[in-house]
Design an enzyme around this catalytic site. Structure first.
Site: not given
Ligand code: HDD
Length: 711
Positions: A83, A156, A347
């Site tokens: 993202h 999402n 978060h």
């Molecule tokens: Fe995630 C970012 C949505 C599964 C780990 N995620 C991130 C963002 C969105 C989502 C919208 C961007 C937030 C922003 O605008 O800063 N992610 C989802 C959805 C998921 C999902 C809807 C499943 C239902 N994500 C998911 C899993 C993991 C992560 C299973 C880890 C175990 N996601 C992250 C992250 C991020 C992230 C690595 C990258 C940057 C951040 O968090 O801030 O922690």
């Protein structure tokens, strides 16, 4: 707009505690001030380094020069691991009615109560500088600055996910990201490692159906649904729980581009979605969504033929309806992209009293990952003090120190203490309004690394999705699979994937196989079902509202400006945005020789893919000039190919004659308009009202996909 900050279209005058808080951190250009160092020392010159002699070496004692370069060298922070590419806006959430029978969340406690929000939309795969219109899932992350602390709904634009367990997330992301040896492709999934992983991980099949549908190429962030994906919990003041799924529904309806258009847009305007959101807010066309919830009583947890803890499953709306609970309006653009959009930290574990988690294993892992990632991305534990992340609720704790600490804490930093009367004190075990307590649940089980058998059906809901699609949506899904798998170099991966698709639907698999030049797969062992869920089809998600659709009025010198102005003013009344596109800037000559239309955008600087529709006015000169211009002909032909409404006034109908298949509807005596499949022609010299109505109706329909080639 230049670098100056505009307040046009800003909702900044309303009573918004977050906006008031941010005001203290804003810093505009000074009216009249000498440039200073970081230390506030006014200096004479930061344009020339201090040197020994005019042509001599630079001196180490040049503290202005060193500071300027050092700060610049440290400007970048790690981009989000997923993202990374995103755009955001502020606004508010307004609750429709008290939900206190379901949740004690304060922001859902009172009709009309407004809570400030910050929403960031994103793509998933591409880096910060990648194009907006790639085929990808879109992030839809909302931070509610509630009076009881920040609540983040990190969702999402699709209601399911690729994997069931967070421990698979690193594998999934490694597979979807550009390939490690050559860092290709940027922003897309059409490559071997992604399909290798998915073909071996059949739990991804349902999400793949969504990702290959037009949901993955939205027309605008403003025209996407949003989903919390997981099952969460509402909790009442006396501790009663109800399972809940969150849905955002856009007021403008759900609309997409077509694939060829999305690819062209990526070149013509890589910032297409970012610009669209920004411009809509600046123009006062504030995007709006309705928040809805699906509710499942605790005792009904196991009453479905899927597990509500499995994030690869939806709860079909026909089984549990979506109940609207509030609306969200985005009415203010951020003022500094880095400070606000880039430093925003979401978060899933940021919850408030009245909302809690379920045991969904994907959610449980996310609750670890987001805080962890902010620590590396934002450089330490004090990122919640950054202006965009600060709650409007008061913060009291014994956390201390760390990089970038902004608070001068006084007094003790431990509990219990007697020196500060034991402040801040614990909320306590007694239930109290506004104090978070975890939902009490009984857990009884062996410590194991195994998924529940209730997570093992990976195909029924993929079939449900396919069954629910209109014919044109199915065509687009087939074309998307053909495109993506056509880019996969390893034959076994393609075969394995088509084999998985055969378990979704034989026709789908057969059509994909045919496009790949492969034999149709064996008939699947298990029977498919014929259930449908109409709420899944985009055909059922357009409210018939043409407002904010963008129409190119394609014209040249010799235009009949009176007729086109009559149409444009009617469109503007309906909230449609009309822009005159001419062969050059300036004013076009009217057919009578006087000055006609003012050009908004010169043809060489724009493209048909940046508009929702084309309107071509009549006039001898204008039609001849457009017919002789390859760029103008391409403009109209492309709009036709992408299924967009095309309106032609009077002799401009001639421009359609060169486009294969673009036949006008037969003339209906006296109607003055010929309209079919989004091709709308004014055929009588007189009244234009029939034409206007038909063109607005075509705009509200968004696209005419049946005009596009079949597969
Ligand atoms: Fe995630 C970012 C949505 C599964 C780990 N995620 C991130 C963002 C969105 C989502 C919208 C961007 C937030 C922003 O605008 O800063 N992610 C989802 C959805 C998921 C999902 C809807 C499943 C239902 N994500 C998911 C899993 C993991 C992560 C299973 C880890 C175990 N996601 C992250 C992250 C991020 C992230 C690595 C990258 C940057 C951040 O968090 O801030 O922690």
């Amino acid at each position: 707009m230049g670098v100056g900050i505009s307040t046009a279209g800003s909702g900044a005058d309303r009573d918004d505690p977050k906006d008031a808080q941010l005001a203290a951190f804003r810093s505009g250009p000074p009216e009249d001030a000498v440039v200073t160092t970081d230390q506030g020392v006014r200096v004479d010159d930061t344009d020339n380094s201090l040197r020994a002699g005019e042509r001599g070496p630079t001196l180490l004692e040049d503290f202005q020069g060193r500071e300027k370069l050092t700060h610049f060298d440290h400007e970048r922070i790690p981009e989000r691991v997923v993202h990374a590419r995103g755009s955001a806006a502020y606004g508010y959430f307004e609750c429709y009615a008290s939900l206190s029978d379901l949740t004690c969340a304060d922001f859902l406690s009172e009709a009309g109560l407004r809570t400030p929000v910050f929403v960031r939309f994103s793509t998933v795969q591409g880096p910060r500088g990648s194009a907006d219109t790639v085929r990808d899932v879109r992030g839809f992350a909302t931070k509610f600055y509630t009076r009881e602390g920040n609540y983040d709904l990190v969702g999402n634009n699709m209601p399911v996910f690729f994997i069931q367990d967070a421990i698979k997330f690193p594998d999934f992301v490694h597979a979807v990201k550009p390939e490690p040896h050559n860092e290709m492709p940027t922003g897309g999934t059409a490559h071997d490692t992604f399909w290798d992983f998915c073909s071996l991980q059949p739990e991804s099949t349902h999400m793949l159906m969504w990702a290959m549908s037009d949901r993955a190429i939205p027309r605008s962030f403003r025209m996407m649904q949003g989903f919390g994906v997981h099952t969460f919990r509402f909790v009442t003041a006396d501790g009663r729980g109800t399972f809940v799924k969150f849905h955002w529904r856009p007021k403008l309806g759900v609309a997409s581009q077509v694939w060829d258009e999305a690819q062209l847009t990526a070149g013509k305007d890589p910032d297409f979605h970012r610009r669209d959101l920004w411009e809509a807010i600046e123009a006062g066309n504030f995007p709006e969504w309705e928040l809805g919830v699906q509710l499942v009583a605790e005792e009904d947890e196991r009453s479905f033929d899927f597990d509500i803890l499995d994030a690869t499953k939806i709860i079909p709306e026909e089984l549990v309806p979506v109940r609207p609970i509030g609306r969200m309006v985005l009415d203010r653009n951020p003022e500094n992209f880095f400070a606000e959009t880039e430093q925003a930290a979401f978060h899933t574990a940021n919850i408030v009293p009245g909302i809690d988690f379920s045991n969904d294993p994907l959610l449980q892992g996310r609750n670890f990952s987001y805080l962890d990632t902010q620590l590396i991305r934002l450089g330490g534990p004090n990122f919640a003090q950054l202006p965009v992340n600060r709650p409007v609720a008061e913060v009291h704790h014994n956390h201390r120190d760390g990089y970038g600490q902004q608070v001068i804490h006084r007094g003790t930093s431990y509990a219990p203490n007697s020196l500060n009367a034991n402040q801040p004190h614990q909320g306590g075990q007694e239930r109290q309004a506004g104090v978070f307590q975890h939902y009490q649940q009984r857990i009884d089980g062996d410590v194991i690394r195994r998924r529940s058998g209730s997570f093992s059906d990976h195909y029924s809901q993929a079939t449900l999705f396919w069954n629910s699609m209109a014919d044109w949506e199915r065509r687009h899904i087939v074309e998307a699979f053909r495109f993506e798998l056509g880019k996969v170099e390893t034959a076994e991966i393609r075969e394995r994937m088509v084999g998985n698709l055969a378990r979704v639907d034989a026709d789908l698999a057969g059509r994909v196989a045919e496009g790949l030049g492969m034999p149709a797969p064996e008939k699947a062992a298990e029977p498919h079902h014929d259930r449908t869920s109409p709420a899944l089809s985009q055909d059922n998600l357009l409210p018939g509202d043409p407002s904010t659709r963008k129409v190119a009025v394609l014209a040249a010198d010799g235009v009949d400006s009176a007729r086109v102005t009559a149409v444009v003013s009617a469109l503007t009344e309906r909230g449609v945005i009309a822009e005159v596109v001419g062969p050059r800037g300036g004013t076009l000559r009217d057919q009578d020789g006087g000055s006609g239309l003012e050009v908004d955008t010169a043809l060489p600087t724009t493209a048909s893919v940046l508009y929702d529709a084309v309107l071509v006015p009549g006039g001898e000169g204008t039609v001849r000039a457009l017919a002789e211009s390859p760029d103008a002909r391409r403009f109209v032909e492309e709009a036709y190919r992408h299924g967009k409404p095309i309106g032609v006034l009077d002799n401009a109908a001639e421009l359609l004659s060169g486009i294969s298949g673009a036949d006008l509807a037969p003339d209906v005596e006296g109607s003055g308009v010929r309209s079919r499949q989004g091709l709308v022609a004014a055929v009588s010299e007189g009244d234009l009202s029939g034409f206007r109505d038909a063109f607005v109706e075509a705009l509200a329909a968004h696209r005419f996909p049946d005009r596009l080639s079949a597969s």
